[in-house]
Scaffold this motif. Structure first.
Motif, PDB file in Angstrom:
ATOM      1  N   UNK A 280       0.931  -1.207   0.001  1.00 37.75           N
ATOM      2  CA  UNK A 280       0.139  -0.029  -0.134  1.00 37.75           C
ATOM      3  C   UNK A 280       0.831   1.166  -0.034  1.00 37.75           C
ATOM      4  N   UNK A 281       2.108   1.066   0.065  1.00 35.40           N
ATOM      5  CA  UNK A 281       3.136   2.339  -0.109  1.00 35.40           C
ATOM      6  C   UNK A 281       3.200   2.781  -1.439  1.00 35.40           C
ATOM      7  N   UNK A 282       3.719   4.005  -1.772  1.00 33.86           N
ATOM      8  CA  UNK A 282       3.913   4.364  -3.179  1.00 33.86           C
ATOM      9  C   UNK A 282       5.173   5.054  -3.354  1.00 33.86           C
ATOM     10  N   UNK A 283       5.336   5.241  -4.746  1.00 31.94           N
ATOM     11  CA  UNK A 283       6.583   5.971  -5.305  1.00 31.94           C
ATOM     12  C   UNK A 283       7.972   5.397  -4.491  1.00 31.94           C
ATOM     13  N   UNK A 284       8.808   6.325  -4.165  1.00 34.28           N
ATOM     14  CA  UNK A 284      10.101   6.261  -3.657  1.00 34.28           C
ATOM     15  C   UNK A 284      10.069   5.604  -2.310  1.00 34.28           C
ATOM     16  N   UNK A 285       9.201   5.723  -1.711  1.00 36.44           N
ATOM     17  CA  UNK A 285       8.798   4.942  -0.256  1.00 36.44           C
ATOM     18  C   UNK A 285       8.787   3.514  -0.529  1.00 36.44           C
ATOM     19  N   UNK A 286       8.044   2.938  -1.565  1.00 31.25           N
ATOM     20  CA  UNK A 286       7.950   1.704  -1.850  1.00 31.25           C
ATOM     21  C   UNK A 286       9.169   1.121  -2.393  1.00 31.25           C
ATOM     22  N   UNK A 287       9.691   1.877  -3.135  1.00 31.80           N
ATOM     23  CA  UNK A 287      11.154   1.343  -3.820  1.00 31.80           C
ATOM     24  C   UNK A 287      12.090   1.014  -2.563  1.00 31.80           C
TER      25      UNK A 287
ATOM     26  N   UNK B 143      10.222 -10.868  -4.950  1.00 40.29           N
ATOM     27  CA  UNK B 143       9.699 -10.168  -6.031  1.00 40.29           C
ATOM     28  C   UNK B 143       8.114  -9.829  -6.051  1.00 40.29           C
ATOM     29  N   UNK B 144       7.493 -10.389  -4.957  1.00 39.37           N
ATOM     30  CA  UNK B 144       5.928 -10.191  -4.991  1.00 39.37           C
ATOM     31  C   UNK B 144       5.712  -8.812  -4.852  1.00 39.37           C
ATOM     32  N   UNK B 145       6.974  -8.052  -4.132  1.00 37.54           N
ATOM     33  CA  UNK B 145       6.761  -6.626  -3.776  1.00 37.54           C
ATOM     34  C   UNK B 145       7.314  -5.809  -4.793  1.00 37.54           C
TER      35      UNK B 145
END
Length: 772
Positions: free
Chosen positions: A259-266, A349-351
């Motif tokens: 549920x995170x996005x953008x650079x935070x997810x990366x 890699x599921x994430x």
């Protein structure tokens, strides 16, 4: 049923069998007699009225025949009448049928009973896999006989097994239930790794692989010319293994990272990969993988992702999850450690941010995704220190990117390379595969010898058995190592001599490896490979009800099909001709190479990366920053209202100088990608139809167009692209330092309120971008 049938001697007569079941398993005996009765009725050897009369005579009870009160239930047969019925049916069968037929019908009744029990096990969430596997094995040992289960009797069991082990997606079930048989599951289950009790499945990629081989085997048996196809000995890690892995390592709380996005997810993904890499696996996984490694020996392996959502109808997830090659050299302990690291990275890699973005776009983010794995030997042979296939590639049943009007969509398309197929499915910055249409293999993308040489393969992906790793090596270096031992060399290579390409003949003993050119001319002109591939695509497409894409590899002796899934299709646009009355000052660019059918209108923003400015960047971090900036613009610009224009091969692996480094989540909101090739410099668009990158463009309906501005007669208004106001600083104040490299043009502000339109007429082979 228990084990009673197995206690009978193989040469038992049918009478002995019936007496055995009558005494020890009355329910089975009842089922056999009922089956006899149904066959007698179907063959018109008996009718119910005569049977009832005979039962009444023997039992001395006619009440069940003459019952006439419609408001009360009919009386049940007395035990005496039931026993009389059984005896009458049995006697009738013995008088009308020979021993072989009766034995066959007994086995048929046993099959029906076993299939019913197997259905119950497959649908029971608490049934163990040992039970399911044993029951499937016992069913497969049953003699085929002269009769087989009717489709209606078998279908319920097939569906139950498919839902339990492969997929519960209705589209897949509809296809698979008409192809996979109960017997097919026995050998599959024996190579499945997972907890003894659990509801994990093998995932989409495994399901497609299993189904494709079953379809092709049956087609060959029916006389279809699909040729000889080998199936790699494959092991499957069920999707519930990852749940035990997460529990064992205290990682269950990481599920909400999606549920995170953008650079935070990366950033979270980078951390998560490190955590997975050091994770512990459940003991049953270690035991099964140890047994597998002992059986496989030191043949290199590949661990492929196979998530529940992957390769389904409508969601291919091309390239979103990872696969890893395992050199599988050294001691057993070293090999095991390398294999477990690969499995853990596939789990992680599921994430993958690209996968998360892809799921979000398709409303799949809240789906409880699980990751299964396929573990296979790498198709290939040992050449010196390297392990690789003779050639490999990817093939498509429909050609969405025809490069000449003479091609039809149904001719298909194939990308083939020397070595591992990674260079066929990945977009690489410095190389080209051979592209051909299986339906018309003689139609080339390049004809002149110097063009064939330039647009050929110069590097090869292989597994280095000495360094124990995946490696990219120059073709000349590989051929120096391999020499005349390279399989099918005469079909794969041509020889560059005096500015011409000549066929490779003999053993290539006296040919300088630097003069070898990968053309695959011999393969396409002097063998039946193209015809075989077309037939494979047609057979699979007929069963799937639409075109498929398959990955394949050839070891020099046998063709191996490694993957099959429904082909991702682009939007089918009606033809719109390029308008001839557009004023010259309103034209931004034109094109006349590799033009597809399509229209893009209402474009409000152009993101332009000038070739010269990008080439002038000297440090790697700044080159990466360009790609990240594009990703940030992808998130802030109006969705589907902007296009990307820039140098070389976007999204390729290899030399970052040859194209902007972006992932799917960096471009997924754009409407079009335009790659620019200038004569000065090395920026050459790779019209890499069929790569994972281009499958992403197709699925997201992102149009693609290569531009060759220096070709005679083409328009490329660089004054507009370089002279218009750059609004990058307004959109991303922190990125103003890249303003010379990343230009963002607000089209209505500089075009008198108009927007940009792009019309592509694939039939005429021309395209134009203009203000409208």
């Amino acid at each position: 049923m228990g084990d009673a049938p197995a206690q009978l001697p193989d040469n038992a007569t049918w009478r002995e069998r019936l007496e055995h079941y009558r005494s020890h398993e009355p329910v089975v005996y009842e089922q056999i007699i009922r089956h006899f009765l149904l066959v007698l009725l179907e063959e018109n050897l008996m009718d119910m009225e005569d049977l009832e009369a005979e039962v009444a005579r023997v039992a001395g009870d006619t009440s069940f025949i003459h019952w006439s009160n419609p408001n009360r239930p009919e009386p049940s047969l007395s035990e005496q009448a039931v026993e009389a019925l059984r005896d009458i049916v049995r006697e009738k069968a013995s008088n009308l049928w020979d021993d072989d037929k009766i034995n066959d019908l007994i086995f048929m009744a046993l099959k029906k009973d076993m299939a019913l029990h197997l259905t119950e096990l497959a649908e029971d969430p608490f049934a163990s896999w040992e039970e399911i596997g044993q029951e499937t094995l016992e069913f497969s040992k049953m003699p085929v006989g002269g009769s087989t289960l009717s489709l209606s009797d078998a279908m319920g069991t097939r569906v139950a097994l498919i839902r339990r082990l492969l997929s519960d997606q209705l589209e897949f079930l509809e296809i698979a239930k008409n192809s996979l048989t109960i017997r097919d599951f026995s050998s599959i289950i024996s190579r499945v790794i997972g907890p003894e009790r659990g509801l994990g499945k093998l995932g989409g990629k495994a399901a497609g692989f299993i189904l494709a081989h079953d379809i092709l085997d049956k087609a060959r048996a029916e006389g279809r010319p699909v040729g000889d196809i080998s199936t790699p000995r494959t092991y499957y890690s069920r999707s519930d293994v990852i749940l035990d892995f997460l529990k064992a390592n205290g990682l269950l709380d990481l599920a909400n990272i999606k549920y995170r996005e953008g650079e935070d997810l990366r950033r979270q993904y980078r951390i998560l990969k490190r955590l997975y890499r050091t994770g512990r696996f459940p003991p049953y996984m270690i035991r099964r993988l140890t047994d597998m490694l002992k059986k496989m020996g030191k043949t290199p392996l590949v661990v492929r992702s196979s998530s529940l959502l992957e390769d389904r109808h409508g969601s291919a997830f091309s390239g979103k999850y990872t696969s890893y090659f395992v050199a599988n050299q050294g001691t057993l302990r070293e090999r095991m450690q390398e294999l477990l690291r690969a499995v853990a990275q596939v789990f992680a890699s599921i994430f993958n941010p690209d996968a998360i973005t892809y799921r979000k776009e398709r409303g799949l983010l809240d789906y409880h995704e699980e990751m299964a794995c396929i573990i296979q030997p790498v198709v290939g042979i040992k050449l010196g220190r390297y392990w690789l296939p003779a050639f490999a590639g990817v093939a498509f049943g429909a050609n969405d990117y025809t490069w000449t009007p003479r091609l039809k969509r149904e001719d298909g398309m194939c990308r083939v390379v020397v070595g591992l197929g990674t260079r066929a499915v990945d977009r690489v910055g410095e190389d080209y595969p051979r592209l051909f249409a299986p339906g018309q293999p003689s139609l080339r993308t390049a004809v002149a010898p110097d063009e064939v040489l330039r647009y050929s393969q110069h590097f090869v992906d292989a597994i280095d058995l000495v360094e124990n790793k995946f490696e990219t090596i120059p073709l000349a270096e590989l051929m120096t190592e391999a020499g005349a031992r390279y399989p099918m060399a005469q079909q794969i290579f041509s020889i560059w001599r005096d500015g011409q390409l000549i066929p490779a003949t003999g053993l290539l003993m006296n040919v300088d490896p630097a003069d070898l050119v990968v053309t695959f001319d011999g393969l396409l002109e002097r063998t039946g490979f193209a015809k075989q591939m077309k037939e494979i695509l047609d057979v699979l497409g007929e069963t799937y009800g639409g075109p498929v894409d398959v990955e394949f590899a050839h070891d020099g002796h046998e063709l191996h099909i490694l993957q099959c899934r429904p082909q991702s299709r682009g939007e089918e646009y009606a033809r719109v001709t390029v308008p001839k009355d557009v004023p010259e000052e309103d034209k931004v660019f034109t094109a006349s190479k590799y033009v597809q059918m399509g229209q893009v209108t209402g474009i409000e923003y152009v993101v332009y990366i000038p070739n010269e400015a990008y080439a002038a960047i000297e440090d790697y971090d700044t080159l990466l920053a360009v790609g990240r900036t594009v990703g940030e613009l992808n998130r802030v610009l109006p969705h589907r209202k902007f296009i990307l224009i820039g140098p070389g091969r976007w999204g390729s692996r290899g030399d970052i100088k040859l194209g902007v480094r972006v992932d799917y989540s960096d471009i997924n909101h754009s409407r079009m990608l335009i790659e620019v090739a200038r004569r000065k410099g090395d920026y050459v668009p790779d019209v890499s139809f069929g790569t994972h990158f281009f499958q992403d463009l197709l699925e997201a309906d992102i149009s693609y167009l290569p531009l060759y501005p220096d070709d005679e007669g083409e328009v490329f208004d660089e004054a507009f692209l370089l002279g218009s106001i750059n609004v990058l600083g307004e959109l991303l104040p922190d990125r103003t330092g890249l303003a010379k490299v990343v230009r963002v043009i607000r089209v209505p502000a500089v075009a008198k309120g108009r927007t940009l339109s792009v019309i592509m007429d694939g039939e005429a082979g021309e395209a134009s971008g203009f203000f409208s």
